[in-house]
Design an enzyme around this catalytic site. Structure first.
Site, PDB file in Angstrom:
ATOM      1  N   GLY A 118      56.985  86.439  33.895  1.00 21.05           N
ATOM      2  CA  GLY A 118      55.815  86.329  33.182  1.00 21.05           C
ATOM      3  C   GLY A 118      55.934  87.398  32.097  1.00 21.05           C
ATOM      4  O   GLY A 118      56.151  88.430  31.938  1.00 21.05           O
ATOM      5  N   ASN A 136      50.010  86.349  42.670  1.00 22.81           N
ATOM      6  CA  ASN A 136      51.006  85.171  42.033  1.00 22.81           C
ATOM      7  C   ASN A 136      50.946  83.987  43.076  1.00 22.81           C
ATOM      8  O   ASN A 136      50.887  84.161  44.265  1.00 22.81           O
ATOM      9  CB  ASN A 136      52.298  85.873  42.378  1.00 22.81           C
ATOM     10  N   GLY A 137      50.686  83.093  42.341  1.00 19.63           N
ATOM     11  CA  GLY A 137      50.270  81.698  43.110  1.00 19.63           C
ATOM     12  C   GLY A 137      49.146  81.068  42.664  1.00 19.63           C
ATOM     13  O   GLY A 137      48.791  81.237  41.521  1.00 19.63           O
ATOM     14  N   ASP A 154      72.773  72.576  33.149  1.00 15.95           N
ATOM     15  CA  ASP A 154      71.569  73.450  33.099  1.00 15.95           C
ATOM     16  C   ASP A 154      70.992  73.092  34.310  1.00 15.95           C
ATOM     17  O   ASP A 154      71.243  72.520  35.208  1.00 15.95           O
ATOM     18  CB  ASP A 154      70.425  72.906  32.096  1.00 15.95           C
ATOM     19  N   TYR A 199      65.296  77.915  39.579  1.00 17.03           N
ATOM     20  CA  TYR A 199      65.136  78.567  38.240  1.00 17.03           C
ATOM     21  C   TYR A 199      64.328  79.882  38.109  1.00 17.03           C
ATOM     22  O   TYR A 199      64.654  80.637  37.366  1.00 17.03           O
ATOM     23  CB  TYR A 199      64.383  77.420  37.453  1.00 17.03           C
ATOM     24  N   CYS A 242      59.161  74.118  50.333  1.00 16.58           N
ATOM     25  CA  CYS A 242      58.354  73.052  49.577  1.00 16.58           C
ATOM     26  C   CYS A 242      59.169  72.586  48.456  1.00 16.58           C
ATOM     27  O   CYS A 242      59.785  73.039  47.559  1.00 16.58           O
ATOM     28  CB  CYS A 242      57.148  73.917  48.542  1.00 16.58           C
ATOM     29  N   CYS A 296      53.928  84.407  38.141  1.00 11.73           N
ATOM     30  CA  CYS A 296      53.595  85.794  37.847  1.00 11.73           C
ATOM     31  C   CYS A 296      54.653  86.717  38.724  1.00 11.73           C
ATOM     32  O   CYS A 296      55.044  86.255  39.589  1.00 11.73           O
ATOM     33  CB  CYS A 296      52.128  86.008  38.293  1.00 11.73           C
TER      34      CYS A 296
HETATM   35  P1  AMP Z   1      62.438  71.183  28.783  1.00 13.57           P
HETATM   36  O1  AMP Z   1      63.084  71.450  27.717  1.00 13.57           O
HETATM   37  O2  AMP Z   1      60.839  70.789  28.988  1.00 13.57           O
HETATM   38  O3  AMP Z   1      63.114  69.925  29.538  1.00 13.57           O
HETATM   39  O4  AMP Z   1      62.833  72.385  29.712  1.00 13.57           O
HETATM   40  C1  AMP Z   1      63.811  72.625  30.429  1.00 13.57           C
HETATM   41  C2  AMP Z   1      64.307  74.030  30.255  1.00 13.57           C
HETATM   42  O5  AMP Z   1      63.271  75.108  30.788  1.00 13.57           O
HETATM   43  C3  AMP Z   1      65.360  74.292  31.287  1.00 13.57           C
HETATM   44  O6  AMP Z   1      66.429  74.808  30.355  1.00 13.57           O
HETATM   45  C4  AMP Z   1      65.090  75.258  32.166  1.00 13.57           C
HETATM   46  O7  AMP Z   1      66.046  76.312  32.595  1.00 13.57           O
HETATM   47  C5  AMP Z   1      63.630  75.703  31.615  1.00 13.57           C
HETATM   48  N1  AMP Z   1      62.461  75.629  32.711  1.00 13.57           N
HETATM   49  C6  AMP Z   1      62.752  74.914  33.991  1.00 13.57           C
HETATM   50  N2  AMP Z   1      61.542  75.288  34.518  1.00 13.57           N
HETATM   51  C7  AMP Z   1      60.650  76.084  33.740  1.00 13.57           C
HETATM   52  C8  AMP Z   1      59.503  76.771  33.841  1.00 13.57           C
HETATM   53  N3  AMP Z   1      58.731  76.441  34.841  1.00 13.57           N
HETATM   54  N4  AMP Z   1      59.121  77.443  32.928  1.00 13.57           N
HETATM   55  C9  AMP Z   1      59.830  77.610  31.724  1.00 13.57           C
HETATM   56  N5  AMP Z   1      60.979  77.142  31.487  1.00 13.57           N
HETATM   57  C10 AMP Z   1      61.631  76.471  32.645  1.00 13.57           C
END
Ligand code: AMP
Length: 465
Positions: A45, A119-120, A363, A260, A450, A19
């Site tokens: 969000g 947030n958290g 990525d 990210y 963390c 959030c």
């Molecule tokens: P996946 O397809 O499940 O392996 O998601 C990987 C992709 O989601 C990458 O391109 C990341 O940039 C993005 N990503 C990583 N963590 C999150 C997150 N917590 N919420 C949404 N997207 C994410």
């Protein structure tokens, strides 16, 4: 049987993840500034958002599902009058009652009105809620934040400040919190400082507190400092903000904010995110160089790391995948098939650039592996001769209990499989991740982080792990 099992996990999950929060104090345009701040933090969000304002006598709240620009317009902002406003954007939800789970959480209680944004994630949310329910509390939302409303309302202390301290001492985990009542605002950060929270000055003698400093840039606020781990800030009219250290600080900042989550132009935990991401790319190139014709980012998240990788390796950078920025919700159940389609709707490779070439695709992270598999396929279909995947973070092997929406660990591809097996699954010619050491070196060893999503080292033990 298995399907029901997962449904149960989803329903039982306490919701309040990924959030952004903002609070504006002592500014006649408080709700407008909160609106623009939320707009700049929309990446944190997209599911729902809301603002509560205080005009000295009364509070006003508007919240709904949708993006900030969709939920608010001039008329709505005009009804959010007063010179205090707190706001929130929320990421995702399980179940379809999500409007109930939008924030601010607002309540009337014996001292008047109050609103909270959070947030958290509280790691002891379930046991606190169970105790409250046993004592007769009635909950309206799935949000752990609602626990705090009850703790404050039931506290035997007289002043709101004392009740807030009382309530916060009963919760554990990750929280960057803002409270307001008719005339005051309070900002609190958990002792670990998991999630960011910064303090700035806005206008003549107003203050702003926000999850990310990109909000300050948009509204012309001046960064003062971060709210300290374990600190409570009290904002009252005609006074400078008062600081109280309500818990011993033991910093463990979420390193995934750097990987990210945060916007690259934000300064988070005192450091510019873009520079760190570029450094992660450079370190990745040192750790896992491979001969190729070009480096391509997965936009937007992979761009800074790909630039760093290209600079360090000397391999040319190409923006060979175009991102469609207008993909919103599909309004269709997120089955595996829909997830695949969503990736294609969002990302499109240019075969004119890629055809016949050996490419390195970068990525920031792999979660389930869906995105990488789709992208490698796309690149091969666009004629790439070789596709080498490089990831600017380590393997995500554990769920986050502190506010990042990572799925149950059984769904994390790196929890289940080793790197060669994942390379095979995503159909890449090679796959390498940044090492945890490399990530820590790139971010700087001067802070405590963390890293639980990468190593399962939980500094606050989650009660439902
Ligand atoms: P996946 O397809 O499940 O392996 O998601 C990987 C992709 O989601 C990458 O391109 C990341 O940039 C993005 N990503 C990583 N963590 C999150 C997150 N917590 N919420 C949404 N997207 C994410």
């Amino acid at each position: 049987m298995e399907k029901n099992h997962f449904k149960e996990i989803e329903v039982n999950r306490e919701i309040n993840e990924e959030c952004a929060v903002v609070g504006v104090f002592n500014n006649s345009d408080a709700s407008k500034l909160a609106y623009f701040s939320l707009f700049s933090m929309q990446h944190r969000g997209q599911e729902a958002c809301g603002i509560s304002s205080s005009d000295g006598n009364r509070m006003h709240t508007i919240k709904d599902r949708g993006l900030v620009t969709g939920v608010f317009d001039d008329n709505k902002i005009a009804t959010l009058c007063g010179d205090i406003a707190i706001g929130h954007t929320r990421y995702s939800t399980a179940g379809d009652d999500s409007i109930l789970d939008a924030q601010p959480v607002y309540a009337r209680y014996d001292l008047g009105e109050m609103a909270i944004v959070h947030n958290g994630n509280f790691t002891n949310a379930k046991s606190v809620r169970d105790k409250l329910i046993k004592k007769g509390a009635i909950f309206q939302t799935h949000m752990d934040t609602e626990n705090l409303i009850h703790l404050i309302a039931k506290s035997d202390k007289d002043a709101l400040l004392d009740r807030i301290i009382d309530g916060v001492q009963k919760v554990e985990g990750a929280y960057s919190l803002l409270f307001s009542n008719e005339s005051q605002m309070f900002a609190i950060r958990d002792p670990h400082g998991f999630r960011p929270l910064s303090l700035g000055r806005v206008g003549e003698d107003g203050y702003i507190v926000a999850s990310e400093t990109c909000a300050f840039d948009l509204v012309g606020a001046k960064f003062i400092r971060d709210v300290r781990p374990g600190e409570l800030l009290i904002f009252e009219k005609g006074k400078a903000p008062k600081s109280m250290q309500i818990a011993e600080p033991t910093p463990n900042h979420c390193i995934f904010e750097y990987v990210y989550f945060s916007r690259p132009d934000s300064t988070v935990f005192g450091k510019n995110v873009y520079s760190l991401r570029k450094e992660m790319g450079r370190t990745l190139a040192k750790e896992s160089y491979v001969e190729a014709d070009m480096v391509i980012p997965v936009p937007d998240g992979g761009v800074p790391a790909a630039l760093g990788y290209a600079e360090e390796s000397g391999i040319p950078f190409n923006m060979a995948i175009v991102r469609n920025h207008y993909v919103g919700r599909t309004f269709i159940e997120p089955t595996q098939e829909i997830r695949d389609l969503k990736v294609k709707m969002k990302l499109s490779p240019m075969s004119e650039v890629i055809s016949g070439k050996r490419v390195i695709i970068i990525d920031d992270s792999i979660v389930r592996g869906t995105t990488s598999r789709q992208i490698v396929r796309m690149l091969k279909e666009a004629g790439a001769k070789e596709v080498h995947m490089r990831v600017s973070s380590p393997q995500i092997t554990h769920s986050c209990y502190y506010g990042v929406d990572t799925p149950e660990k059984e769904k994390l591809i790196a929890h289940n499989y080793d790197t060669p097996t994942i390379a095979n699954y995503i159909e890449a010619d090679s796959l390498e991740y940044l090492s945890l050491d490399g990530l820590l070196n790139s971010c700087g060893r001067d802070l405590n982080y963390c890293t639980s999503c990468f190593d399962g080292n939980y500094v606050v033990e989650p009660e439902n792990s």
